[in-house]
Every structure is written in structure tokens, then in C-alpha cells.
Design a protein around this motif. Structure first.
Motif, PDB file in Angstrom:
ATOM      1  N   ASP A 135     -10.590  12.183  -5.442  1.00 13.66           N
ATOM      2  CA  ASP A 135     -11.604  13.177  -5.786  1.00 13.66           C
ATOM      3  C   ASP A 135     -12.613  13.288  -4.647  1.00 13.66           C
ATOM      4  O   ASP A 135     -12.967  12.296  -4.007  1.00 13.66           O
ATOM      5  CB  ASP A 135     -12.337  12.781  -7.070  1.00 13.66           C
ATOM      6  N   SER A 136     -13.087  14.505  -4.428  1.00 13.25           N
ATOM      7  CA  SER A 136     -14.039  14.717  -3.332  1.00 13.25           C
ATOM      8  C   SER A 136     -15.436  14.238  -3.691  1.00 13.25           C
ATOM      9  O   SER A 136     -16.252  13.988  -2.820  1.00 13.25           O
ATOM     10  CB  SER A 136     -14.092  16.200  -2.958  1.00 13.25           C
ATOM     11  N   SER A 137     -15.721  14.110  -4.989  1.00  8.98           N
ATOM     12  CA  SER A 137     -17.062  13.706  -5.416  1.00  8.98           C
ATOM     13  C   SER A 137     -16.968  12.693  -6.545  1.00  8.98           C
ATOM     14  O   SER A 137     -16.162  12.846  -7.465  1.00  8.98           O
ATOM     15  CB  SER A 137     -17.866  14.930  -5.874  1.00  8.98           C
ATOM     16  N   ILE A 138     -17.808  11.691  -6.489  1.00  9.42           N
ATOM     17  CA  ILE A 138     -17.832  10.704  -7.566  1.00  9.42           C
ATOM     18  C   ILE A 138     -18.373  11.325  -8.846  1.00  9.42           C
ATOM     19  O   ILE A 138     -18.065  10.894  -9.957  1.00  9.42           O
ATOM     20  CB  ILE A 138     -18.684   9.475  -7.149  1.00  9.42           C
TER      21      ILE A 138
ATOM     22  N   ALA B  87      -9.640  16.800   2.101  1.00 12.17           N
ATOM     23  CA  ALA B  87      -9.686  15.680   3.042  1.00 12.17           C
ATOM     24  C   ALA B  87      -9.726  14.347   2.307  1.00 12.17           C
ATOM     25  O   ALA B  87      -9.109  13.361   2.732  1.00 12.17           O
ATOM     26  CB  ALA B  87     -10.908  15.825   3.949  1.00 12.17           C
ATOM     27  N   SER B  88     -10.439  14.298   1.184  1.00 11.54           N
ATOM     28  CA  SER B  88     -10.533  13.045   0.421  1.00 11.54           C
ATOM     29  C   SER B  88      -9.227  12.701  -0.276  1.00 11.54           C
ATOM     30  O   SER B  88      -9.031  11.557  -0.706  1.00 11.54           O
ATOM     31  CB  SER B  88     -11.658  13.144  -0.614  1.00 11.54           C
ATOM     32  N   SER B  89      -8.316  13.691  -0.393  1.00 11.89           N
ATOM     33  CA  SER B  89      -7.017  13.419  -1.012  1.00 11.89           C
ATOM     34  C   SER B  89      -6.097  12.628  -0.091  1.00 11.89           C
ATOM     35  O   SER B  89      -5.102  12.061  -0.546  1.00 11.89           O
ATOM     36  CB  SER B  89      -6.339  14.727  -1.424  1.00 11.89           C
ATOM     37  N   CYS B  90      -6.395  12.611   1.207  1.00  7.29           N
ATOM     38  CA  CYS B  90      -5.654  11.752   2.143  1.00  7.29           C
ATOM     39  C   CYS B  90      -6.191  10.327   1.971  1.00  7.29           C
ATOM     40  O   CYS B  90      -7.323  10.039   2.368  1.00  7.29           O
ATOM     41  CB  CYS B  90      -5.844  12.233   3.580  1.00  7.29           C
ATOM     42  N   ARG B  91      -5.402   9.464   1.392  1.00  4.39           N
ATOM     43  CA  ARG B  91      -5.926   8.161   1.011  1.00  4.39           C
ATOM     44  C   ARG B  91      -4.821   7.113   1.014  1.00  4.39           C
ATOM     45  O   ARG B  91      -3.637   7.445   0.953  1.00  4.39           O
ATOM     46  CB  ARG B  91      -6.563   8.236  -0.381  1.00  4.39           C
TER      47      ARG B  91
ATOM     48  N   THR C  26       0.835  -1.201   0.000  1.00 10.69           N
ATOM     49  CA  THR C  26       0.000   0.000   0.000  1.00 10.69           C
ATOM     50  C   THR C  26       0.870   1.252   0.000  1.00 10.69           C
ATOM     51  O   THR C  26       2.038   1.226   0.408  1.00 10.69           O
ATOM     52  CB  THR C  26      -0.928   0.060   1.232  1.00 10.69           C
ATOM     53  N   LEU C  27       0.278   2.326  -0.439  1.00 11.34           N
ATOM     54  CA  LEU C  27       0.899   3.654  -0.447  1.00 11.34           C
ATOM     55  C   LEU C  27      -0.105   4.622   0.165  1.00 11.34           C
ATOM     56  O   LEU C  27      -1.289   4.613  -0.211  1.00 11.34           O
ATOM     57  CB  LEU C  27       1.233   4.055  -1.886  1.00 11.34           C
ATOM     58  N   THR C  28       0.343   5.441   1.097  1.00 10.30           N
ATOM     59  CA  THR C  28      -0.553   6.380   1.769  1.00 10.30           C
ATOM     60  C   THR C  28      -0.155   7.815   1.436  1.00 10.30           C
ATOM     61  O   THR C  28       1.001   8.197   1.595  1.00 10.30           O
ATOM     62  CB  THR C  28      -0.516   6.186   3.290  1.00 10.30           C
ATOM     63  N   VAL C  29      -1.113   8.582   0.968  1.00 13.69           N
ATOM     64  CA  VAL C  29      -0.893   9.994   0.657  1.00 13.69           C
ATOM     65  C   VAL C  29      -1.245  10.816   1.895  1.00 13.69           C
ATOM     66  O   VAL C  29      -2.391  10.817   2.343  1.00 13.69           O
ATOM     67  CB  VAL C  29      -1.753  10.446  -0.540  1.00 13.69           C
ATOM     68  N   LYS C  30      -0.238  11.493   2.460  1.00 12.97           N
ATOM     69  CA  LYS C  30      -0.434  12.287   3.671  1.00 12.97           C
ATOM     70  C   LYS C  30      -0.136  13.767   3.467  1.00 12.97           C
ATOM     71  O   LYS C  30      -0.661  14.617   4.194  1.00 12.97           O
ATOM     72  CB  LYS C  30       0.470  11.771   4.794  1.00 12.97           C
ATOM     73  N   GLU C  31       0.756  14.065   2.504  1.00 11.23           N
ATOM     74  CA  GLU C  31       1.221  15.437   2.319  1.00 11.23           C
ATOM     75  C   GLU C  31       1.348  15.742   0.829  1.00 11.23           C
ATOM     76  O   GLU C  31       1.249  14.852  -0.015  1.00 11.23           O
ATOM     77  CB  GLU C  31       2.594  15.641   2.976  1.00 11.23           C
ATOM     78  N   GLN C  32       1.587  16.999   0.546  1.00  7.96           N
ATOM     79  CA  GLN C  32       1.945  17.415  -0.800  1.00  7.96           C
ATOM     80  C   GLN C  32       2.946  18.564  -0.705  1.00  7.96           C
ATOM     81  O   GLN C  32       2.981  19.284   0.295  1.00  7.96           O
ATOM     82  CB  GLN C  32       0.724  17.834  -1.611  1.00  7.96           C
TER      83      GLN C  32
END
Length: 430
Positions: free
Chosen positions: A385-388, A288-292, A266-272
Motif C-alpha cells: 500500500d502507498s499509505s499506511i 512504486a510501493s508495490s515493488c517490495r 524472501t519473495l520480491t514483487v517486480k512485475e504484474q
């Protein structure tokens, strides 16, 4: 009457010799319709002090006195709003929100305020700002052109309006004004630019004329050709990862080895990492949805293990890359997002492929996943994405193969039913 008094009368007549305004000394003030009535009052300021306010243009002493009493009867903050220009309020608002929002958002707010809003309506007092002022300002803003010579896009105008609306909403919350005039204006609707596929026809047109679509993504075959061409690039694993997972450039630049779980794949996105005023700033992802957390395939895991073995272990042993970034330069520093953009452009040119932006690889990753039959909800999570709705609206437009298959399937479904009915009809007549 003396101007020091709370209510006085004056006019704009000038002395015939000195050409100075006569103001309250004009002999014509004895006439009922001559001049206007003014008032002065001391009201609180937003910093806790008091300041002198003067208002004029009233037709009678009674009207001026009534306006003065209404001002003095206002709550302190509402009265303070009478002393502020929009320029002062916007400056105060920017100071207040500093550090509370993302650096890139703060940069946009500053650009909108200083480049557009203050020049257009900054001189108007906050309490006197009306929707007509804002509407007129945006009619003017809409005529401005970018550095490329194009008119300011409708989407940019809407973002500028959003900045003003946010600032004025805070003024409403603090009771400096009662209504938000920025929420009552009409602006052009933003035009959505949907990504299209680099078909053979579009590629031929681009090679012949240099004209290219605003947003275009590669076909599966073009992506494969690109990956084959850059196989020996030092950061091949990075390009592979972006092409398959759709990571944003700031997200992939900010990845650390602690964000990778090679055991659980797995890979976790925490920062940019974002570029603000020429400086790299590490912060939270876009939303918030970009943290995944993203599942990794076996090939990607193999590439990341090679990255660790060939690069990171050596850097760690020599004391470089102390923060453990996944993709770094020879000095052990994280790769800058703007470097990734420039580097990709050079690699594409060397591969003699149709041009795409780094963000277009994100579009391509989503499109290929959907074409491969991955569930739309899974693709939404993959991209953060924040919305489907956003995922479906943007990315399904480039699925030429999937769209063609869907069209053929629909047509076959109808034709099969028609053939069945025709054959039954023919049998009954026989």
C-alpha cells in the motif's frame, strides 16, 4: 460587406420565397439594432499550419474588430486553442501519452474519453470550455446506468473527472488555455465500501436470501476450511501464498523463479500481468510501493520447494516455461489473471463456503496479520500500500476478534479504576 473581409455584418433573416438565409444581403442591416457583427482571422494550429477562425454575435463593428485584434495578439499556442474542439484535443492528448503510462490506466483513459467525455462535451471548443459546461456534463453522466442497472458510482464519476482534469492540465501547460475548468466543479463524494467479516449471521442471511455484502472476507476458520478442501489442487501453493501474503492477482501471476530466494526466504514483487483488451500485458506493479520484498515462512518455503521439484524442473527439462514463471499451466504458460478469478470461484463453490473475490483474499491476509498482532507498518509493506492510512482505514474494520478484545480491554481498564476508587472510598468511610 463581403464575408471575405475581416469584419462583416450578417443576420438570420430568410428570403420569403426560397427560405434561404439572407445573411449579409439583408436590407434590414441598415438599421442599427439589426443583425450581428462577425470577424475572420487566420491563426496557427497545433500542428504548425494556419487555419481560418470565424467568430460572431458582436453588437457593433468596434466590438468585433477589438475581439479580432485580441485573438491575433495571442501567443501562438493560445491562438491555436481557439481552433480546437475538446474532442480533437482529447484525441491528441491520448496519442501523446501512449506508452508513457500503465496499460490499464491508458485503457481507463480511453474508456472515459470515448464513452463519456466526447459524447457530452466533445463538440465545445477548447478555448470556450467553462466550468458550467463540465458541471452540466457530469450531471448528465451521473444519470447513466451500468450494465447491471445501477447508477454510475460516485467513484467512477470522480475517475472520469480526473481523466478530463489531466487532459486539460496538459492544455494549460502548453498554453492552449489559461485555466482548467475541470478543477472547479463539484461531484458526489465517493462512498468507501469497507470489507466486513463473514460472520455466522451474515452467512445465514446469504444462504437464505442470496444477498451478500459488497466486500466480505473469511474468518480464520473459513480460510482453514478452504485450504483443507483444496489441498490437492495443482496450484495449492498459489492460493496459500495469496491467502498469507495478500499478493494481487496480477502480481502472483507474474512471479518468476528469479523472484524467489529460497535461501534467504524472501519473495520480491517486480512485475504484474494485467489484461488489456483481452490480452495479457506484463508491466510494472500498481505503484512504486508495490515493488517490495516479502519475508516467507517455513511452510511457504516448503510448498515452493515442492513446486520446484514437482513442476518447474520437469518443465525446464522439456523446454517449456522458458521465462521461468512460478505458476504455469500444463503447457508451461503463465496463469492468466482472469483464469485465477474464475478458478477461485469454482473452488469456493465446491467447498460450499461463502463467496469471496480473489482480491478479498488480500483483505483477509491483511486482517489476519493485524489480528495476529503484526505491526501496521509491516502489514502496509506486506501489501504494498502507498499509505499506511489506506491500510488502517480499510483493513482494521474487519477485525471482529481484535476489536472485541480491544473493547473488552478498554472497558476493563475503566472498570478496574472504578473498582479501586470505590473500594478506597468505602474504606475511608468505615
Amino acid at each position: 460587406m463581403s464575408q471575405l473581409e475581416s469584419v462583416f455584418q450578417r443576420c438570420g433573416c430568410r428570403d420569403a420565397t426560397t427560405r434561404r438565409q439572407l445573411n449579409e444581403k439583408c436590407p434590414g442591416l441598415t438599421e442599427p439594432e439589426h443583425g450581428s457583427w462577425y470577424f475572420t482571422a487566420y491563426v496557427p494550429t497545433m500542428t504548425g499550419g494556419r487555419t481560418r477562425v470565424r467568430r460572431g454575435g458582436y453588437g457593433s463593428r468596434g466590438a468585433a474588430e477589438q475581439a479580432r485584434l485580441e485573438l491575433l495578439a495571442m501567443p501562438e499556442n493560445r491562438a491555436a486553442g481557439q481552433t480546437l474542439t475538446l474532442q480533437r484535443w482529447l484525441g491528441q492528448w491520448l496519442t501523446t501519452i501512449e506508452g508513457q503510462i500503465r496499460p490499464t490506466t491508458m485503457r481507463s483513459y480511453r474508456e472515459h474519453v470515448h464513452n463519456y467525455l466526447i459524447p457530452a462535451i466533445g463538440h465545445i471548443e477548447l478555448a470556450n470550455l467553462r466550468a458550467c459546461h463540465v458541471q452540466a456534463a457530469f450531471l448528465n453522466i451521473g444519470t447513466r446506468r451500468t450494465t447491471s442497472g445501477r447508477l454510475l458510482a460516485a467513484s467512477t464519476q470522480n475517475r472520469i473527472r480526473a481523466t478530463l482534469r489531466s487532459a486539460l492540465s496538459e492544455a494549460v501547460r502548453q498554453d492552449f488555455i489559461s485555466l482548467n475548468p475541470a478543477s472547479r466543479i463539484r461531484l458526489p463524494k465517493p462512498y468507501k465500501v469497507h470489507p466486513v467479516l463473514w460472520t455466522a449471521a451474515r452467512e445465514a442471511e446469504w444462504r437464505a436470501t442470496g444477498v451478500r455484502p459488497a466486500v466480505a472476507v473469511w474468518t480464520r476458520q473459513q480460510l482453514v476450511a478452504f485450504l483443507k478442501t483444496i489441498r490437492n489442487d495443482p496450484h495449492f501453493a498459489l492460493w496459500w501464498l495469496v491467502a498469507l501474503t495478500g499478493l494481487r492477482r496480477g502480481e502472483v501471476a507474474a512471479l518468476r523463479w528469479t523472484d524467489i530466494d529460497l535461501h534467504d526466504a524472501t519473495l520480491t514483487v517486480k512485475e504484474q500481468i494485467v489484461v488489456v483488451d483481452g490480452q495479457d500485458v506484463v508491466g510494472p506493479p500498481k505503484s512504486a510501493s508495490s515493488c517490495r520484498t516479502i519475508a516467507l515462512d517455513a511452510t511457504t518455503l516448503r510448498l515452493l520447494r515442492n513446486e520446484w521439484r514437482l513442476h518447474h524442473r520437469v518443465l525446464r527439462e522439456t523446454g517449456r516455461n522458458p521465462d521461468g514463471y512460478l505458476f504455469v499451466n500444463a503447457k508451461g504458460q503463465p496463469l492468466r489473471p482472469d483464469y485465477l478469478t474464475r478458478r477461485l470461484g469454482k473452488l469456493i463453490a465446491n467447498a460450499d463456503l461463502p463467496p469471496v473475490r480473489l482480491h478479498d483474499l488480500r483483505h483477509g491476509a491483511a486482517s489476519l496479520a493485524l489480528a495476529a498482532g503484526v505491526d501496521l507498518k509491516v502489514v502496509q509493506h506486506l501489501l504494498g500500500d502507498s499509505s499506511i492510512i489506506t491500510t488502517a482505514d480499510i483493513y482494521t474494520t474487519v477485525l471482529s476478534e481484535a476489536s472485541r478484545n480491544a473493547a473488552e480491554a478498554t472497558a476493563s481498564f475503566i472498570l478496574d479504576a472504578a473498582r479501586t476508587r470505590l473500594s478506597l472510598g468505602g474504606a475511608s468511610q468505615a
